[in-house]
Enzyme design. Structure first.
Site, PDB file in Angstrom:
ATOM      1  N   GLY A  38       0.768  -1.238   0.000  1.00 19.06           N
ATOM      2  CA  GLY A  38       0.000   0.000   0.000  1.00 19.06           C
ATOM      3  C   GLY A  38       0.793   1.280   0.000  1.00 19.06           C
ATOM      4  O   GLY A  38       0.205   2.365  -0.063  1.00 19.06           O
TER       5      GLY A  38
ATOM      6  N   GLU B 180       4.208  -6.513   1.626  1.00 23.04           N
ATOM      7  CA  GLU B 180       3.691  -6.892   0.297  1.00 23.04           C
ATOM      8  C   GLU B 180       3.594  -5.698  -0.637  1.00 23.04           C
ATOM      9  O   GLU B 180       2.507  -5.343  -1.093  1.00 23.04           O
ATOM     10  CB  GLU B 180       2.283  -7.477   0.448  1.00 23.04           C
ATOM     11  CG  GLU B 180       2.140  -8.636   1.387  1.00 23.04           C
ATOM     12  CD  GLU B 180       0.670  -9.001   1.633  1.00 23.04           C
ATOM     13  OE1 GLU B 180      -0.242  -8.259   1.216  1.00 23.04           O
ATOM     14  OE2 GLU B 180       0.442 -10.043   2.251  1.00 23.04           O
TER      15      GLU B 180
ATOM     16  N   ARG C 174       3.009  -1.444  -6.000  1.00 19.28           N
ATOM     17  CA  ARG C 174       3.248  -0.168  -6.668  1.00 19.28           C
ATOM     18  C   ARG C 174       4.609   0.441  -6.335  1.00 19.28           C
ATOM     19  O   ARG C 174       5.280   0.988  -7.202  1.00 19.28           O
ATOM     20  CB  ARG C 174       2.142   0.785  -6.224  1.00 19.28           C
ATOM     21  CG  ARG C 174       2.026   2.040  -7.047  1.00 19.28           C
ATOM     22  CD  ARG C 174       1.026   3.005  -6.429  1.00 19.28           C
ATOM     23  NE  ARG C 174      -0.201   2.408  -5.973  1.00 19.28           N
ATOM     24  CZ  ARG C 174      -1.341   2.398  -6.667  1.00 19.28           C
ATOM     25  NH1 ARG C 174      -1.415   2.965  -7.837  1.00 19.28           N
ATOM     26  NH2 ARG C 174      -2.424   1.833  -6.164  1.00 19.28           N
TER      27      ARG C 174
ATOM     28  N   ARG D 142      -6.054   3.229 -15.570  1.00 19.79           N
ATOM     29  CA  ARG D 142      -6.113   3.936 -14.282  1.00 19.79           C
ATOM     30  C   ARG D 142      -6.811   5.304 -14.363  1.00 19.79           C
ATOM     31  O   ARG D 142      -7.663   5.600 -13.538  1.00 19.79           O
ATOM     32  CB  ARG D 142      -4.726   4.062 -13.657  1.00 19.79           C
ATOM     33  CG  ARG D 142      -4.043   2.703 -13.413  1.00 19.79           C
ATOM     34  CD  ARG D 142      -2.842   2.817 -12.487  1.00 19.79           C
ATOM     35  NE  ARG D 142      -3.242   3.151 -11.141  1.00 19.79           N
ATOM     36  CZ  ARG D 142      -3.177   4.339 -10.612  1.00 19.79           C
ATOM     37  NH1 ARG D 142      -2.656   5.338 -11.296  1.00 19.79           N
ATOM     38  NH2 ARG D 142      -3.608   4.553  -9.386  1.00 19.79           N
TER      39      ARG D 142
ATOM     40  N   TYR E 141     -10.027   5.302 -12.072  1.00 25.45           N
ATOM     41  CA  TYR E 141      -9.895   5.966 -10.765  1.00 25.45           C
ATOM     42  C   TYR E 141      -9.743   7.477 -10.888  1.00 25.45           C
ATOM     43  O   TYR E 141      -9.495   8.145  -9.883  1.00 25.45           O
ATOM     44  CB  TYR E 141      -8.654   5.457 -10.019  1.00 25.45           C
ATOM     45  CG  TYR E 141      -8.463   3.962 -10.013  1.00 25.45           C
ATOM     46  CD1 TYR E 141      -9.343   3.125  -9.320  1.00 25.45           C
ATOM     47  CD2 TYR E 141      -7.390   3.378 -10.675  1.00 25.45           C
ATOM     48  CE1 TYR E 141      -9.154   1.755  -9.308  1.00 25.45           C
ATOM     49  CE2 TYR E 141      -7.193   2.000 -10.661  1.00 25.45           C
ATOM     50  CZ  TYR E 141      -8.070   1.199  -9.979  1.00 25.45           C
ATOM     51  OH  TYR E 141      -7.882  -0.148  -9.963  1.00 25.45           O
TER      52      TYR E 141
ATOM     53  N   CYS F 144     -13.691   4.037 -28.101  1.00 26.62           N
ATOM     54  CA  CYS F 144     -14.977   4.719 -28.289  1.00 26.62           C
ATOM     55  C   CYS F 144     -15.725   4.940 -26.989  1.00 26.62           C
ATOM     56  O   CYS F 144     -16.814   4.385 -26.767  1.00 26.62           O
ATOM     57  CB  CYS F 144     -15.821   3.907 -29.260  1.00 26.62           C
ATOM     58  SG  CYS F 144     -14.960   3.706 -30.804  1.00 26.62           S
TER      59      CYS F 144
ATOM     60  N   TYR G 262      -0.016  -1.635 -12.228  1.00 26.00           N
ATOM     61  CA  TYR G 262      -1.432  -1.637 -12.618  1.00 26.00           C
ATOM     62  C   TYR G 262      -1.616  -0.981 -13.995  1.00 26.00           C
ATOM     63  O   TYR G 262      -2.618  -0.324 -14.256  1.00 26.00           O
ATOM     64  CB  TYR G 262      -2.287  -0.958 -11.534  1.00 26.00           C
ATOM     65  CG  TYR G 262      -2.019  -1.538 -10.155  1.00 26.00           C
ATOM     66  CD1 TYR G 262      -2.434  -2.833  -9.845  1.00 26.00           C
ATOM     67  CD2 TYR G 262      -1.305  -0.828  -9.177  1.00 26.00           C
ATOM     68  CE1 TYR G 262      -2.159  -3.392  -8.604  1.00 26.00           C
ATOM     69  CE2 TYR G 262      -1.033  -1.385  -7.929  1.00 26.00           C
ATOM     70  CZ  TYR G 262      -1.467  -2.656  -7.657  1.00 26.00           C
ATOM     71  OH  TYR G 262      -1.188  -3.211  -6.435  1.00 26.00           O
TER      72      TYR G 262
HETATM   73  N1  LLP Z   1      -1.435  -6.916  -0.669  1.00 24.85           N
HETATM   74  C1  LLP Z   1      -2.750  -7.051  -0.904  1.00 24.85           C
HETATM   75  C2  LLP Z   1      -3.512  -8.014  -0.109  1.00 24.85           C
HETATM   76  C3  LLP Z   1      -3.370  -6.264  -1.900  1.00 24.85           C
HETATM   77  O1  LLP Z   1      -4.668  -6.396  -2.124  1.00 24.85           O
HETATM   78  C4  LLP Z   1      -2.599  -5.344  -2.647  1.00 24.85           C
HETATM   79  C5  LLP Z   1      -3.213  -4.526  -3.694  1.00 24.85           C
HETATM   80  C6  LLP Z   1      -1.219  -5.250  -2.364  1.00 24.85           C
HETATM   81  C7  LLP Z   1      -0.674  -6.046  -1.365  1.00 24.85           C
HETATM   82  C8  LLP Z   1      -0.319  -4.306  -3.099  1.00 24.85           C
HETATM   83  O2  LLP Z   1      -0.690  -2.990  -2.911  1.00 24.85           O
HETATM   84  P1  LLP Z   1       0.270  -1.831  -3.422  1.00 24.85           P
HETATM   85  O3  LLP Z   1       1.553  -1.949  -2.622  1.00 24.85           O
HETATM   86  O4  LLP Z   1       0.525  -2.038  -4.856  1.00 24.85           O
HETATM   87  O5  LLP Z   1      -0.457  -0.599  -3.137  1.00 24.85           O
HETATM   88  N2  LLP Z   1      -5.480  -1.157  -9.421  1.00 24.85           N
HETATM   89  C9  LLP Z   1      -5.333  -0.177  -8.378  1.00 24.85           C
HETATM   90  C10 LLP Z   1      -4.631  -0.744  -7.175  1.00 24.85           C
HETATM   91  C11 LLP Z   1      -5.288  -1.969  -6.611  1.00 24.85           C
HETATM   92  C12 LLP Z   1      -4.568  -2.555  -5.433  1.00 24.85           C
HETATM   93  C13 LLP Z   1      -5.107  -3.904  -5.091  1.00 24.85           C
HETATM   94  N3  LLP Z   1      -4.447  -4.557  -4.003  1.00 24.85           N
HETATM   95  C14 LLP Z   1      -4.609   1.028  -8.929  1.00 24.85           C
HETATM   96  O6  LLP Z   1      -4.254   1.034 -10.101  1.00 24.85           O
HETATM   97  O7  LLP Z   1      -4.421   2.007  -8.230  1.00 24.85           O
END
Ligand code: LLP
Length: 456
Positions: A238, A285, A288, A324, A328, A354, A383
């Protein structure tokens, strides 16, 4: 710190001129910098080194095999959410024993595949799932390692669609339910509680919500450790990245100067005092953070359409390639691949799909852009391709990996033939034989069947 910068007026990816990549591989084109991915991975490891963390890269952010291999070869583990992602990490040489398997809707088949592959731990999102894993493990004569995902009910300032740690969300288990589950746990004979996990959302830029979530969950983590011998606490992913200042964020020192940000250093500074005393293995985890600013999408301007109300820059990438902004309303910096001066002007940067939502930037003040020019859409490494589709029957772009002065194709551009692969005009002709594995289709292997101990 990413490795995309101008040399003179030309945008470079590490030591390679971005324009030459577009010439060679065509557009739209995803370009990744291997050095950036490794730098971000190592920064995170370094900041958390006192905890000897296990970094499990969230495969969903970008699941290209070459990137998975790059990380796997440095000892990185993986955060998986499907049988398909498990398949990918196995193909890339990733280690299931350093990987976790999360997600609110795992099928029995996926549970079986992960157990057989020797997953480090499932991340369980509810009691119903725990029962299902227990049954699958029983059937296979195994004991399933599980972590319980606690929903800490912490809001984080981020887009509603990627918030996961609030009580109303579908994710995780409330603290009260966890306590009830602890009492019942001995009844589940085919699972062992290996850890506790939280994940409060994505693109979170303040440290506070992470700290708050960890604080709230620590008492439950201590019970898991003391009563059930749990060995890890997984604090999720996150961590946010710079979108608005993507280009500048490649400058040395930029990260350190962002005192309010959840950069790896600040994140570690605030969390170490809480996590260290637990004496547990800490799992993170990130998705991004590792790859977001390690990728750009190169696109060529097809047309300018200047109307009295508005100017449009029409490019050859569309929302199917990078969804994205449409999904979003997210901001991506868009810069010329070759700067040539001139007045800034205001325009919408739009794709060919389109739908009016096919817009990368609305009313953006930008450098002059004429037909034939190349633009770079920043922060497209996470993403981006992983959410791409063939909508409007548009073949998905190629992907290229740059390492220093070298570059190579890590996914070829799709062809028209790829668009129709697997389809059939005559009934039945395209249905693949049921292999019982690997195609991911959840044919027939319902939980009911598993309950009745039947083979599909
Ligand atoms: N762990 C779990 C359980 C998750 O659901 C996610 C992301 C992550 C780790 C990794 O999160 P990150 O470090 O990447 O923030 N498509 C959206 C983002 C969806 C995230 C889903 N879960 C976007 O483009 O902003």
């Amino acid at each position: 710190m990413h490795r995309f910068r101008y040399q003179g007026d030309s945008l470079f990816v590490e030591e390679v001129n971005a324009a030459s990549l577009a010439e060679q591989y065509g557009t739209p084109l995803y370009v990744y910098s291997a050095g950036t991915v490794v730098d971000h991975y190592e920064r995170l490891l370094l900041s958390l080194r006192e905890l000897n963390p296990l970094v499990c890269y969230a495969v969903k952010a970008n699941s290209n095999l070459a990137l998975l291999r790059l990380l796997a070869s440095r000892g990185c583990g993986f955060d998986l959410v499907s049988g398909g992602e498990l398949y990918r990490i196995l193909r890339a040489g990733g280690d299931p024993a350093r990987s976790t398997f999360a997600g609110v809707g795992k099928t029995a088949r996926e549970m079986e595949e992960a157990l057989e592959a020797g997953i480090y731990s499932f991340v369980v999102e509810g009691r119903e799932e725990l029962e299902a894993i227990d049954r699958v493990a029983a059937r296979l004569g195994k004991r399933a390692p599980v972590a319980l995902r606690v929903n800490p009910d912490v809001g984080a300032k981020t887009h509603a669609k990627v918030k996961t740690g609030v009580a109303e969300s579908k994710f995780g288990i409330s603290a009260e339910e966890i306590e009830a589950l602890y009492r019942e746990l001995p009844r589940f004979c085919h699972v062992s509680l290996r850890g506790i996990q939280i994940h409060i959302g994505s693109q979170i830029r303040d440290v506070e919500p992470f700290e708050e979530a960890v604080r709230r969950v620590i008492p439950l983590v201590e019970i898991a450790r003391d009563r059930f011998g749990a060995e890890f606490f997984d604090i999720g992913g996150g961590l946010g990245i710079a979108y608005e200042e993507a280009l500048q964020s490649g400058d040395p020192g930029w990260w350190e100067n962002k005192a309010q940000w959840a950069t790896p250093a600040h994140y570690a500074e605030r969390l170490l005092p809480l996590l260290g005393p637990l004496g547990l293995r800490i799992v993170v985890e990130p998705g991004r953070l590792l790859v977001g600013n390690a990728g750009i999408l190169l696109t060529r301007v097809l047309f300018r359409k200047d109307r009295p109300q508005k100017k449009f820059v029409i490019v050859d990438a569309g929302m199917n390639d990078l969804i994205r902004p449409a999904l979003y309303g997210s901001f991506h910096q868009i810069v010329p691949v070759t700067r040539r001066g001139g007045e800034l002007f205001e325009a919408d940067v739009v794709g060919p799909v389109c739908e009016s939502g096919d817009c990368f930037a609305a009313s953006r003040r930008m450098a002059p852009a004429e037909p034939g020019d190349l633009l770079a859409i920043f922060s497209a490494g996470a993403y981006g391709f992983s959410m791409a589709s063939q909508y409007n029957s548009r073949p998905r772009p190629a992907e290229v990996l740059v390492e220093g002065a070298n570059h190579r194709l890590i996914r070829r551009r799709e062809s028209y033939e790829d668009l129709v692969r697997g389809e059939a005009i005559d009934e039945g002709a395209a249905a693949p034989e049921f292999s019982g594995r690997a195609d991911g289709a959840n044919k027939g292997l319902t939980l009911d069947r598993v309950n009745r101990k039947e083979k599909p």
